[in-house]
Scaffold this motif. Structure first.
Motif, PDB file in Angstrom:
ATOM      1  N   VAL A  39       0.840  -1.205   0.000  1.00  0.00           N
ATOM      2  CA  VAL A  39       0.000   0.000   0.000  1.00  0.00           C
ATOM      3  C   VAL A  39       0.872   1.251   0.000  1.00  0.00           C
ATOM      4  CG1 VAL A  39      -1.663   1.330   1.361  1.00  0.00           C
ATOM      5  CG2 VAL A  39      -1.970  -1.131   1.062  1.00  0.00           C
ATOM      6  N   SER A  40       1.937   1.238   0.788  1.00  0.00           N
ATOM      7  CA  SER A  40       2.850   2.389   0.836  1.00  0.00           C
ATOM      8  C   SER A  40       3.483   2.635  -0.521  1.00  0.00           C
ATOM      9  CB  SER A  40       3.941   2.148   1.888  1.00  0.00           C
ATOM     10  OG  SER A  40       3.388   1.966   3.165  1.00  0.00           O
ATOM     11  N   GLU A  41       3.862   1.573  -1.192  1.00  0.00           N
ATOM     12  CA  GLU A  41       4.487   1.731  -2.503  1.00  0.00           C
ATOM     13  C   GLU A  41       3.499   2.295  -3.516  1.00  0.00           C
ATOM     14  OE1 GLU A  41       5.939  -2.133  -3.369  1.00  0.00           O
ATOM     15  OE2 GLU A  41       7.745  -1.930  -2.120  1.00  0.00           O
ATOM     16  N   ARG A  42       2.258   1.788  -3.497  1.00  0.00           N
ATOM     17  CA  ARG A  42       1.262   2.292  -4.442  1.00  0.00           C
ATOM     18  C   ARG A  42       0.920   3.757  -4.147  1.00  0.00           C
ATOM     19  NH1 ARG A  42      -1.055  -2.864  -3.541  1.00  0.00           N
ATOM     20  NH2 ARG A  42      -2.669  -1.961  -2.197  1.00  0.00           N
ATOM     21  N   THR A  43       0.831   4.075  -2.864  1.00  0.00           N
ATOM     22  CA  THR A  43       0.523   5.460  -2.493  1.00  0.00           C
ATOM     23  C   THR A  43       1.656   6.393  -2.903  1.00  0.00           C
ATOM     24  OG1 THR A  43      -0.732   4.615  -0.594  1.00  0.00           O
ATOM     25  CG2 THR A  43      -0.162   6.953  -0.587  1.00  0.00           C
ATOM     26  N   SER A  44       2.897   5.962  -2.696  1.00  0.00           N
ATOM     27  CA  SER A  44       4.043   6.785  -3.094  1.00  0.00           C
ATOM     28  C   SER A  44       4.070   6.976  -4.597  1.00  0.00           C
ATOM     29  CB  SER A  44       5.349   6.115  -2.637  1.00  0.00           C
ATOM     30  OG  SER A  44       5.392   5.987  -1.244  1.00  0.00           O
ATOM     31  N   THR A  45       3.772   5.913  -5.323  1.00  0.00           N
ATOM     32  CA  THR A  45       3.759   6.009  -6.784  1.00  0.00           C
ATOM     33  C   THR A  45       2.699   6.989  -7.261  1.00  0.00           C
ATOM     34  OG1 THR A  45       4.537   3.720  -6.949  1.00  0.00           O
ATOM     35  CG2 THR A  45       3.532   4.690  -8.914  1.00  0.00           C
ATOM     36  N   THR A  46       1.557   6.924  -6.623  1.00  0.00           N
ATOM     37  CA  THR A  46       0.472   7.830  -7.010  1.00  0.00           C
ATOM     38  C   THR A  46       0.799   9.274  -6.643  1.00  0.00           C
ATOM     39  OG1 THR A  46      -1.132   6.048  -6.665  1.00  0.00           O
ATOM     40  CG2 THR A  46      -1.997   8.301  -6.755  1.00  0.00           C
ATOM     41  N   LEU A  47       1.351   9.473  -5.428  1.00  0.00           N
ATOM     42  CA  LEU A  47       1.638  10.824  -4.942  1.00  0.00           C
ATOM     43  C   LEU A  47       2.614  11.552  -5.855  1.00  0.00           C
ATOM     44  CD1 LEU A  47       1.547  13.077  -2.811  1.00  0.00           C
ATOM     45  CD2 LEU A  47       3.287  11.817  -1.511  1.00  0.00           C
ATOM     46  N   PHE A  48       3.654  10.857  -6.287  1.00  0.00           N
ATOM     47  CA  PHE A  48       4.677  11.513  -7.090  1.00  0.00           C
ATOM     48  C   PHE A  48       4.567  11.153  -8.569  1.00  0.00           C
ATOM     49  CE2 PHE A  48       6.387  11.119  -2.791  1.00  0.00           C
ATOM     50  CZ  PHE A  48       6.688  12.457  -2.527  1.00  0.00           C
ATOM     51  N   ALA A  51       0.428  11.879 -13.257  1.00  0.00           N
ATOM     52  CA  ALA A  51      -1.008  12.182 -13.374  1.00  0.00           C
ATOM     53  C   ALA A  51      -1.450  13.135 -12.268  1.00  0.00           C
ATOM     54  CB  ALA A  51      -1.817  10.886 -13.337  1.00  0.00           C
ATOM     55  N   LEU A  52      -1.095  12.814 -11.003  1.00  0.00           N
ATOM     56  CA  LEU A  52      -1.502  13.677  -9.895  1.00  0.00           C
ATOM     57  C   LEU A  52      -0.783  15.014  -9.957  1.00  0.00           C
ATOM     58  CD1 LEU A  52      -3.322  13.824  -7.438  1.00  0.00           C
ATOM     59  CD2 LEU A  52      -1.446  12.898  -6.053  1.00  0.00           C
ATOM     60  N   THR A  53       0.461  15.014 -10.399  1.00  0.00           N
ATOM     61  CA  THR A  53       1.203  16.268 -10.531  1.00  0.00           C
ATOM     62  C   THR A  53       0.528  17.188 -11.544  1.00  0.00           C
ATOM     63  OG1 THR A  53       3.270  15.132 -10.011  1.00  0.00           O
ATOM     64  CG2 THR A  53       3.442  17.273 -11.090  1.00  0.00           C
ATOM     65  N   ALA A  54       0.126  16.640 -12.690  1.00  0.00           N
ATOM     66  CA  ALA A  54      -0.555  17.450 -13.712  1.00  0.00           C
ATOM     67  C   ALA A  54      -1.900  17.945 -13.205  1.00  0.00           C
ATOM     68  CB  ALA A  54      -0.733  16.628 -14.985  1.00  0.00           C
ATOM     69  N   SER A  55      -2.623  17.099 -12.444  1.00  0.00           N
ATOM     70  CA  SER A  55      -3.925  17.501 -11.900  1.00  0.00           C
ATOM     71  C   SER A  55      -3.776  18.650 -10.918  1.00  0.00           C
ATOM     72  CB  SER A  55      -4.597  16.300 -11.232  1.00  0.00           C
ATOM     73  OG  SER A  55      -5.795  16.680 -10.605  1.00  0.00           O
ATOM     74  N   ALA A  56      -2.717  18.590 -10.089  1.00  0.00           N
ATOM     75  CA  ALA A  56      -2.495  19.662  -9.118  1.00  0.00           C
ATOM     76  C   ALA A  56      -2.189  20.976  -9.809  1.00  0.00           C
ATOM     77  CB  ALA A  56      -1.359  19.280  -8.175  1.00  0.00           C
ATOM     78  N   ARG A  57      -1.539  20.917 -10.952  1.00  0.00           N
ATOM     79  CA  ARG A  57      -1.244  22.144 -11.700  1.00  0.00           C
ATOM     80  C   ARG A  57      -2.516  22.728 -12.321  1.00  0.00           C
ATOM     81  NH1 ARG A  57       4.225  20.104 -14.858  1.00  0.00           N
ATOM     82  NH2 ARG A  57       5.633  20.264 -13.036  1.00  0.00           N
ATOM     83  N   ARG A  58      -3.402  21.842 -12.812  1.00  0.00           N
ATOM     84  CA  ARG A  58      -4.631  22.322 -13.441  1.00  0.00           C
ATOM     85  C   ARG A  58      -5.617  22.854 -12.406  1.00  0.00           C
ATOM     86  NH1 ARG A  58      -4.000  17.525 -16.477  1.00  0.00           N
ATOM     87  NH2 ARG A  58      -5.633  16.551 -15.214  1.00  0.00           N
TER      88      ARG A  58
END
Length: 722
Positions: A39-48, A51-58
């Motif tokens: 779970v930690s690995e999947r969460t870290s992958t998602t956080l950084f 896709a999430l980075t681009a969403s935070a910019r938009r």
């Protein structure tokens, strides 16, 4: 089956159910830890992730809030923990490393440590001495509580009170769990993967203390491997097993010791079929060796890699021994030898060449290996206080059984001190007295090999094949020359010799009178004098046998066109192009073969006489009682000289024989003031007469050319038409 702490066949103690329950709980808990880590690995992958980075910019308002919530979940103590970020690079990697460096362990690591504590509790059921011993209890509590300073102090106290060997042996049953806890809880991120491998029963790929890659450490063990058949001493032949049995094979390995040898035997089984047994000893103690694969570096490579100089050398030995393809083969090894034979058994190519029926490893860390042939019967026998079998990460408290079909015996013997508990003679004694059921079970499995031994051969294993003796200087083509003493290979090679050439200025006319009565042979003049040389040799290893040599010679000019000072110019030429040389006036040797070769091959006036020489140091001593000659003294300061190749002349009938001599070794030029030649008054020909006539019977040499150790070869004499 696995006999955890009990001998095979004995009734289980009352604590057996408790041990099984604790280990079962440990397996369940570590599975939960692996789930949290995933779970930690999947969460870290998602956080950084992009896709999430681009969403935070938009959408900064909602995107940044989502990222902040995920970051808190990963770093908070109430969440997945500060070191749960597992991004391979960038800001995530920095944050994860920072969290670990600050000592904020991840939730997954803490749950894994809980599993390891359950395993420690299972070990304590069989080892109540850990609870009773305050030092052991203090160390265990400090490690499990992640108190590094307290753990170091407890370990020092153990070493001080019990000694290092006894303390390490006492910790052996808990070694894997303690190392795993340290790796998971310390501030060093490099050894995290090793800690997880120890906790989950996976194969190790790095050093558990510092996380150094196993491939890097194993890469220090280099070499193509080599094997040479060697004989056994009379004493060894008396103790070698003449009939196949488990203890007999182990005693053979004990007899071989750890000097780099293995043993191969043919055994005729009860059914009349001849089978083969390979017996491999373990690691030699001490520093790494360059002449044998059985050292610490070799053991480390065998532990982590299937191919090594040890296994390659064994393959060469099997090929030389002549085992037919498809023959049945049993592999038995102790310590590193057990790892090496298991590496062979897990090779598909090896199992296609031979039918590996049995593998027996004693005191070896082989739990991470698996034979390529599923029909191979495997036995592993270990003492719980032996540190070596724990190196693969599976100790007495392991909650995993990677090989349920193996016959495994993990017992507690009376010898707890390391390395005593690792010694093969201790295992042999324990198999005889402590766990006799294990010996009987292995003997039963080895029934096809329980018959008379019909052939035995030992092999010396090496990291690298040694070049031929004298290589490359003495590796040259040879020709057989007939003599009255039998054929002789020429050039004659001298592998280990010492020499001292005593140089005397002598009267030129006197020297000319000692040369053959031909007009075209004249002594070389250096001013008004000629040069006489008394050469003393101590030949310790040659192709015509060891012998001592005393030669008196005179420098002579070119036989066809003598020129003044030609000998000086000749030193600038290659030896095979030189026109000058030394004519041998008299030659004394100590063996009949050397006398025959000197006379018939080189045309020199050789005779046999007793002599002793000591020329390896600065103190020279030569005594020839048959000749009445003695040379003694100490060499003065010297200077290094170039290699001294030379030409020797002799006579055969009406012809002159020219012999080329090439030398290789340290040659030094000394003053000869400290060397004295003494000749008895009653000494006679053939050596004493020329010495007296030259006036050097009691003289000191002007110069001495000395070589304490060198090699040389003398060609066949070339007959000249003069």
């Amino acid at each position: 089956m696995r006999a955890d702490g009990t001998a095979p066949g004995r009734p289980a103690p009352d604590g057996r159910d408790a041990r099984d329950l604790l280990r079962g709980c440990a397996r369940d808990v570590v599975e939960v830890a692996e789930g949290i880590r995933a779970v930690s690995e999947r969460t870290s992958t998602t956080l950084f992730g992009p896709a999430l980075t681009a969403s935070a910019r938009r959408r900064p308002r909602t995107g940044l809030a989502a990222r902040w919530a995920m970051l808190r979940a990963l770093t908070s103590k109430q969440g997945l923990g500060g070191s749960a970020i597992t991004a391979p690079k960038g800001v995530g990697h920095v944050l994860g490393a920072a969290g670990e460096a600050l000592g904020r362990e991840s939730l997954a690591a803490l749950v894994a440590v809980t599993s390891l504590r359950l395993r420690i509790a299972a070990v304590l059921v069989d080892h109540p001495e850990f609870v009773r011993d305050p030092g052991m209890r203090r160390l265990t509590e400090a490690v499990t509580a992640d108190k590094d300073l307290a753990a170091v102090r407890a370990l020092r106290a153990l070493f001080r009170d019990q000694g290092a060997q006894r303390a390490l042996s006492g910790l052996a049953p808990l070694m894997a769990e303690l190392l795993a806890i340290r790796a998971l809880l310390d501030e060093d991120p490099k050894n995290d993967e090793t800690g997880w491998a120890l906790a989950t029963g996976r194969e190790l790929s790095a050093d558990p203390l510092h996380g150094v890659s196993a491939a890097h450490l194993a890469g220090l063990d280099r070499g193509e491997g080599a094997a040479e058949p060697v004989g056994l001493t009379d004493q060894e032949r008396q103790v070698i097993a003449t009939k196949g049995s488990f203890l007999g094979f182990l005693r053979n390995i004990e007899m071989l010791s750890t000097n780099g040898r293995i043993l191969l035997q043919n055994v005729r089984g009860p059914d009349g079929v001849v089978r083969y047994v390979l017996q491999a000893p373990g690691m030699a103690p001490g520093r790494p060796r360059t002449d044998s694969p059985q050292d610490f570096i070799g053991a480390w490579r065998n532990l982590f890699m299937p191919d090594s100089p040890y296994t390659r050398a064994i393959l060469l030995a099997l090929r030389d021994y002549g085992i037919p393809r498809g023959a049945e083969l049993a592999l038995i090894g102790h310590s590193e030898g057990g790892i090496a034979v298991m590496n062979l058994a897990q090779s598909e190519e090896f199992c296609r060449a031979y039918r590996v029926t049995h593998v027996v490893a004693v005191g070896s860390p082989v739990d991470t290996k698996k034979p390529a042939d599923p029909r191979t019967w495997v036995a592993s026998i270990t003492n719980q206080h032996d540190i070596v079998p724990v190196l693969d990460g599976r100790g007495a408290g392991s909650a995993f059984d990677p090989h349920p079909n193996w016959y495994e015996v993990d017992y507690t013997g009376p010898a707890h001190e390391f390395p005593l508990c690792h010694m093969l003679h201790e295992y042999i004694e324990h198999l005889r007295t402590v766990v006799p059921e294990a010996r009987e079970r292995v003997d039963e499995a080895l029934t096809p090999y329980r018959g008379p031994v019909v052939r035995t051969q030992a092999y010396q294993l090496k990291d690298r094949a040694n070049p031929p003796e004298g290589y490359p200087f003495l590796t040259l083509p040879t020709t057989s020359v007939p003599t009255t003493a039998g054929p002789v290979d020429v050039p004659v090679r001298y592998y280990d010799s010492s020499a001292a050439h005593l140089c005397f200025p002598v009267d030129a006319d006197t020297a000319r009178a000692l040369l053959p009565g031909v007009t075209w042979m004249t002594p070389s003049r250096l001013g008004r004098h000629a040069l006489a040389v008394l050469s003393l040799y101590e030949h310790r290893c040659t192709t015509i046998g060891p012998y001592t040599e005393i030669a008196l010679s005179v420098l002579v000019d070119d036989l066809w066109r003598p020129r003044p000072y030609d000998v000086v110019l000749d030193l600038l030429r290659r030896a095979d192009l030189r026109r000058t040389g030394r004519y041998v006036l008299s030659l004394a040797v100590t063996t009949e073969e050397a006398r025959t070769v000197a006379r018939e091959v080189w045309g020199q006036p050789a005779f046999r006489a007793a002599a002793e020489a000591r020329l390896t140091g600065r103190d020279l001593a030569v005594r020839a009682p048959d000749l009445g000659l003695a040379v003694e003294g100490r060499l003065g300061p010297g200077a290094r000289c170039p290699e001294a190749d030379w030409i020797l002349y002799g006579r055969r009938g009406e012809s002159t024989v020219r012999t080329l001599v090439r030398a290789h070794g340290g040659l030094r030029l000394h003053s000869g003031g400290g060397i004295r030649l003494r000749l008895d008054t009653g000494a006679a020909e053939p050596l004493a007469g020329p010495l007296r006539r030259l006036g050097i019977a009691t003289a000191s040499p002007r110069l001495v050319l000395a070589s304490p150790q060198f090699m040389l070869h003398r060609s066949a004499g070339a007959v000249l038409p003069r």
